[in-house]
Scaffold this motif. Structure first.
Motif, PDB file in Angstrom:
ATOM      1  N   THR A   1      37.276  39.720  28.575  1.00 49.28           N
ATOM      2  CA  THR A   1      38.638  40.188  28.330  1.00 49.28           C
ATOM      3  C   THR A   1      38.671  41.696  28.511  1.00 49.28           C
ATOM      4  N   PHE A   2      39.586  42.177  29.380  1.00 50.20           N
ATOM      5  CA  PHE A   2      39.620  43.575  29.776  1.00 50.20           C
ATOM      6  C   PHE A   2      41.043  44.121  29.639  1.00 50.20           C
TER       7      PHE A   2
ATOM      8  N   TYR B   1      44.498  42.722  31.013  1.00 44.87           N
ATOM      9  CA  TYR B   1      45.815  43.186  30.589  1.00 44.87           C
ATOM     10  C   TYR B   1      46.066  44.538  31.249  1.00 44.87           C
ATOM     11  N   LEU B   2      47.212  44.676  31.917  1.00 46.11           N
ATOM     12  CA  LEU B   2      47.508  45.870  32.705  1.00 46.11           C
ATOM     13  C   LEU B   2      48.803  46.482  32.170  1.00 46.11           C
TER      14      LEU B   2
ATOM     15  N   HIS C   1      35.818  45.908  28.145  1.00 42.17           N
ATOM     16  CA  HIS C   1      35.971  46.999  29.106  1.00 42.17           C
ATOM     17  C   HIS C   1      37.406  47.520  29.037  1.00 42.17           C
ATOM     18  N   VAL C   2      37.537  48.856  29.070  1.00 38.45           N
ATOM     19  CA  VAL C   2      38.853  49.481  29.056  1.00 38.45           C
ATOM     20  C   VAL C   2      38.886  50.582  30.101  1.00 38.45           C
ATOM     21  N   ALA C   3      39.971  50.631  30.851  1.00 41.01           N
ATOM     22  CA  ALA C   3      40.122  51.643  31.894  1.00 41.01           C
ATOM     23  C   ALA C   3      41.436  52.389  31.701  1.00 41.01           C
ATOM     24  N   SER C   4      41.380  53.700  31.891  1.00 34.79           N
ATOM     25  CA  SER C   4      42.556  54.556  31.772  1.00 34.79           C
ATOM     26  C   SER C   4      42.691  55.392  33.024  1.00 34.79           C
TER      27      SER C   4
ATOM     28  N   ALA D   1      42.025  48.624  22.738  1.00 29.81           N
ATOM     29  CA  ALA D   1      40.602  48.310  22.837  1.00 29.81           C
ATOM     30  C   ALA D   1      39.844  48.777  21.602  1.00 29.81           C
ATOM     31  N   LEU D   2      40.156  49.977  21.129  1.00 33.09           N
ATOM     32  CA  LEU D   2      39.412  50.550  20.015  1.00 33.09           C
ATOM     33  C   LEU D   2      39.824  49.971  18.666  1.00 33.09           C
ATOM     34  N   ALA D   3      41.067  49.550  18.551  1.00 32.81           N
ATOM     35  CA  ALA D   3      41.569  49.084  17.255  1.00 32.81           C
ATOM     36  C   ALA D   3      41.352  47.594  17.026  1.00 32.81           C
ATOM     37  N   THR D   4      41.123  46.812  18.095  1.00 31.12           N
ATOM     38  CA  THR D   4      41.047  45.360  17.933  1.00 31.12           C
ATOM     39  C   THR D   4      39.661  44.776  18.149  1.00 31.12           C
ATOM     40  N   ASN D   5      38.811  45.466  18.903  1.00 30.12           N
ATOM     41  CA  ASN D   5      37.493  44.935  19.264  1.00 30.12           C
ATOM     42  C   ASN D   5      37.602  43.620  20.042  1.00 30.12           C
ATOM     43  N   CYS D   6      38.690  43.473  20.809  1.00 29.04           N
ATOM     44  CA  CYS D   6      38.900  42.255  21.601  1.00 29.04           C
ATOM     45  C   CYS D   6      38.551  42.444  23.073  1.00 29.04           C
TER      46      CYS D   6
END
Length: 261
Positions: A115-116, A41-42, A139-142, A131-136
């Motif tokens: 799932t990223f 997801y972008l 990997h998360v990139a900012s 990412a932090l609220a769903t645990n789905c």
């Protein structure tokens, strides 16, 4: 990659939402009949929309040989939160959209490890929050993310009116407080510490103090954080270059076109 533009009715928002999807082409990927395709997801930044990543980066060229679904939703300037003015963007993305997309793309994975999520500026904040609220997301990139409001007050930076910020987040008494609505730290304290993070910010970016603060806080909480800085401003030139870095960092078989040495 096949490019699909989808408009669907969101029951959560009670209006039509748009999303752009890049889907692997048969003949360009090694396993075109995969029934468990990874998904990224972008998320766009302020002033952007679902087409912005396609228009201003090399995204489609970069992933054209990679077995990866890329989802680019349109959430206006709603900061990926359930706003005070009644539009629940967080619920629309975190709860509703994956189910909607699964109907269209049954081969899209529903496994956390595949799932990223990533985003820039406002979208960097949104990616971290989701990412932090769903645990789905594993990997998360900012990229140049508004990961806190440490060091500046957006109400004084010509980034929207005070009414806009109040309508989005509600009344805020102390923008520096770790308890303010923008802080991701409290979410991070409760979330799965196995979520891997990639954070990048330009050294001339006005959000550098916010990124320094957030990256250190996540590390102290026990997250695996790859934090990088380099010369750069809050501009697409740098985000386009970082996009390839993010794709290489994800646990996918990233098939970048070969270059002449």
């Amino acid at each position: 990659m096949a490019l699909m533009s989808i408009t669907y009715y969101s029951q959560v928002m009670d209006l039509d939402l748009s999303v752009q999807v890049l889907y692997p082409d048969k003949g360009r990927v090694d396993n075109p009949d995969d029934t468990d395709i990874p998904v990224l997801y972008l998320l766009h930044g302020m002033g952007g929309r679902d087409t912005t990543w396609l228009r201003l980066t090399s995204l489609e060229r970069l992933v054209r040989k990679t077995n990866l679904i890329v989802v680019m939703p349109d959430t206006h300037n709603g900061w990926y939160v359930n706003t005070q003015y009644g539009y629940p963007y967080f619920d629309a993305l975190a709860i509703e959209m994956p189910d909607v997309l699964k109907r269209f793309f049954p081969n899209m994975t529903d496994k956390r490890e595949k799932t990223f999520i990533a985003g820039l500026s406002m979208g960097g904040y949104g990616a971290m929050r989701l990412a932090l609220a769903t645990n789905c997301f594993s990997h998360v990139a900012s990229l140049s993310g508004a990961l806190s409001f440490k060091g500046f007050d957006p109400r004084k930076e010509s980034l929207g009116s005070p009414a806009y910020w109040t309508g989005t987040f509600g009344e805020i008494t102390d923008w520096e407080s770790p308890e303010n609505p923008h802080s991701l730290i409290n979410l991070a304290k409760k979330a799965d510490k196995t979520t891997k993070m990639y954070i990048w910010c330009g050294e001339q970016d006005f959000l550098l103090p916010a990124n320094n603060f957030a990256a250190q806080a996540f590390k102290e909480l026990g997250y695996e954080v790859d934090y990088q800085t380099a010369p750069g401003r809050h501009e697409w030139y740098y985000w386009d270059k970082q996009l390839e870095v993010v794709l290489s960092w994800l646990p996918i078989d990233f098939q970048l076109e070969e270059r002449l040495s």
